[in-house]
Design a protein around this motif. Sequence first.
Motif, PDB file in Angstrom:
ATOM      1  N   ARG A 210      20.963  16.605  54.640  1.00 34.35           N
ATOM      2  CA  ARG A 210      20.520  16.144  55.954  1.00 34.35           C
ATOM      3  C   ARG A 210      20.776  14.663  56.203  1.00 34.35           C
ATOM      4  O   ARG A 210      20.931  14.229  57.330  1.00 34.35           O
ATOM      5  N   TRP A 211      20.785  13.870  55.134  1.00 30.70           N
ATOM      6  CA  TRP A 211      20.828  12.412  55.306  1.00 30.70           C
ATOM      7  C   TRP A 211      22.138  11.840  54.778  1.00 30.70           C
ATOM      8  O   TRP A 211      22.163  10.906  53.986  1.00 30.70           O
ATOM      9  N   ARG A 212      23.248  12.432  55.219  1.00 31.16           N
ATOM     10  CA  ARG A 212      24.549  12.073  54.648  1.00 31.16           C
ATOM     11  C   ARG A 212      24.906  10.611  54.884  1.00 31.16           C
ATOM     12  O   ARG A 212      25.464   9.955  54.009  1.00 31.16           O
ATOM     13  N   GLU A 213      24.593  10.090  56.065  1.00 36.03           N
ATOM     14  CA  GLU A 213      25.034   8.727  56.373  1.00 36.03           C
ATOM     15  C   GLU A 213      24.347   7.701  55.482  1.00 36.03           C
ATOM     16  O   GLU A 213      25.009   6.830  54.892  1.00 36.03           O
ATOM     17  N   ILE A 214      23.019   7.787  55.364  1.00 29.24           N
ATOM     18  CA  ILE A 214      22.312   6.789  54.567  1.00 29.24           C
ATOM     19  C   ILE A 214      22.567   7.002  53.075  1.00 29.24           C
ATOM     20  O   ILE A 214      22.644   6.045  52.294  1.00 29.24           O
ATOM     21  N   VAL A 215      22.752   8.252  52.647  1.00 23.71           N
ATOM     22  CA  VAL A 215      23.086   8.512  51.250  1.00 23.71           C
ATOM     23  C   VAL A 215      24.476   7.968  50.933  1.00 23.71           C
ATOM     24  O   VAL A 215      24.704   7.354  49.876  1.00 23.71           O
TER      25      VAL A 215
ATOM     26  N   ARG B 102       8.573  14.422  53.733  1.00 21.81           N
ATOM     27  CA  ARG B 102       9.600  14.154  54.744  1.00 21.81           C
ATOM     28  C   ARG B 102       9.168  13.030  55.676  1.00 21.81           C
ATOM     29  O   ARG B 102       9.981  12.168  56.035  1.00 21.81           O
TER      30      ARG B 102
ATOM     31  N   GLU C 270      11.307   9.595  56.065  1.00 22.86           N
ATOM     32  CA  GLU C 270      11.832   9.141  57.359  1.00 22.86           C
ATOM     33  C   GLU C 270      11.283   7.765  57.717  1.00 22.86           C
ATOM     34  O   GLU C 270      11.997   6.931  58.286  1.00 22.86           O
TER      35      GLU C 270
ATOM     36  N   LEU D 180      13.203   5.100  55.872  1.00 22.44           N
ATOM     37  CA  LEU D 180      14.533   4.845  56.419  1.00 22.44           C
ATOM     38  C   LEU D 180      14.481   3.789  57.517  1.00 22.44           C
ATOM     39  O   LEU D 180      15.465   3.077  57.747  1.00 22.44           O
TER      40      LEU D 180
ATOM     41  N   GLY E  22      22.010  -0.534  56.800  1.00 21.57           N
ATOM     42  CA  GLY E  22      21.564   0.496  55.869  1.00 21.57           C
ATOM     43  C   GLY E  22      21.261  -0.010  54.478  1.00 21.57           C
ATOM     44  O   GLY E  22      21.237   0.774  53.525  1.00 21.57           O
TER      45      GLY E  22
ATOM     46  N   ALA F   1      16.366  11.751  48.462  1.00 25.44           N
ATOM     47  CA  ALA F   1      17.089  12.530  49.464  1.00 25.44           C
ATOM     48  C   ALA F   1      17.573  13.857  48.890  1.00 25.44           C
ATOM     49  O   ALA F   1      17.446  14.915  49.527  1.00 25.44           O
TER      50      ALA F   1
ATOM     51  N   ASP G 296      15.929  17.300  50.156  1.00 28.83           N
ATOM     52  CA  ASP G 296      16.847  18.179  50.875  1.00 28.83           C
ATOM     53  C   ASP G 296      16.900  19.561  50.226  1.00 28.83           C
ATOM     54  O   ASP G 296      16.900  20.586  50.922  1.00 28.83           O
TER      55      ASP G 296
END
Length: 604
Positions: free
Chosen positions: A228-233, A553, A557, A560, A567, A596, A600
Amino acid sequence: MTETAIAEHGLIGDLHTAALVTTDGSIDWFCSPRFDAPSIFGALLDDERGGRFRIRPAGPHTSTQLYYPDTAVLITRFCGADGIGEVVDFMPPQDTAASVTHRIARLVRCVRGRIAFEVLVAPRFDYGRRPHKAILVKNGAVFVANEISLALHPVREPGDEHLTEAHVDGGDVRLRLVLTAGQARGVVLETGAAEPPREIRLAEFTALFDTTVGWWRAWLARSTYRGRWREIVARSAITLKLLTYAPTGGLVAAPTLGLPERVGGERNWDYRYTWVRDASFSVSALLALGFAEEAARFGGWLGDRIREGDGGAGGPLAVLYRVDGSSDLAEESLAHWSGYRGSLPIRIGNDAAGQLQLDIYGEALDSVFAADRAGFGLPHRGWTAVRAALDWLGEHWDQPEEGIWETRAGRKCFTYGRLMSWVAFDRGLRLAAKHGRPAPVEDWTWQRDSIYEQVLNRGWHRTRHAFVQHYTGDELDAALLRMPRTGFLAARDPLWLSTLDAIGADLVTDSLVHRYDPAASPDGLAGSEGTFSLCSFAYVDALTRAGRLEEARAAFEKMLTYANHAGLYAEEISPTGEQLGNFPQAFTHLALIDAAVTLDAALG
């Protein structure tokens, strides 16, 4: 001027060293030729005497900053009265042997209208302690300080002479670059240059940019994370890669030193080294994302350290090392600098290298175990080193120590140190059984079981209904949030759930977690500190394993939202939400990845 806020920075690097770039276009931290070398630009810690490399519009303007997607290329955009422009910063990756030559490439573009950019190159070598000369030459400029040199190469086209105005101002070089819509020029600063400065054509610079972008995108494409959190990971993964010293595979805790855990306080440390603990945690995080090569490289680095067996009083392993594996880390202070917003002392080196921290053996063996499960195996020399480490630990685990948080108030019997000693013997036994390796199994089993009984009998506080920080008090410790992750107790064991509740009540405020309470558990240092972002993400992991997914969760969130515009995370968060401590911190990004991945998977 005053120092730019810690969070108002992006990070670029070439896998040997790194630079911080402010949202106003100033490189105010850069060490070369590697992370733990003396600084060349250090305005982050002294605005007047630290030195900087700044490119920004001449007149009033606003600015924003972002990463070029899926890369470590940083873009700082400026909006002025007459136009819009940007500075594109990157360092071409050097996934090779150690080198004294490193390049900071800065492309300057006018997007709309017309902008006059001011360029200031003001190095201050050796933390500002070494004088230098600045000299304009035919095709650029050079800065010379004894055996250290910088070369400034202009990026321009034939007939561009009218665009630039350059002059020497003391030991600095100043340029003025006037561009109109569609024009792009720039400069490349090279450390340890073997050749004189030369003009670089825009096409060559563009090719260098394309190669750098391609390198990072190809590297990131190896990630197997599809959660779910591909960008921040992905950003955390890139940050960890930026903090890795390619020649050895060692991961530095952060590229900076002296950034305070409390503004104006004394908790200001040098983090430009490889901690066995932090880097060991990186193995599981990197493997979880599919970066097996990086995990294997660190495994080789760690194996070398164990085989060398020169950890001093701490046994076969030291707590931390320089990126090349050496351990000369004597601590001293930079008395001539003012410090970040007056935070003193500014320490270089780190005396924690000489401490006894028993937990590092558990973290090291757990990383070896994780790498073995991933298929890397354990060669005979590696097993011999593991046996030597466990033999030493068997004779020394039952003694006071400084602990994971590197306290300076004397040694104590820390519960976390005992917990991770249990992990060390447990993983050693599992490896021996899996591969049929020779080992004193009966002794290791006795050691493991003795630690288990001791932690339950002395680490558990009957009044607090929780495992506590050390055997002689009732203070809590967020380090113990890792207990269910190690397998010492099941994640839903009543003893652990009671501990999790106690930590939530005493150390957690709306997802933000203190590592411990310095007032209740003195650590030998004055003042308080912010919440520890590593612990905040570890809390998410613990909630997830306990089955409290909605809480986990929500906490994740919320965490983040504390990342900066790019980031990135520092070590801590202040009561006002300000980022504190060295920046960016590998430990925080490792814990983010772990949280994450765990959350996930639990959410399905």
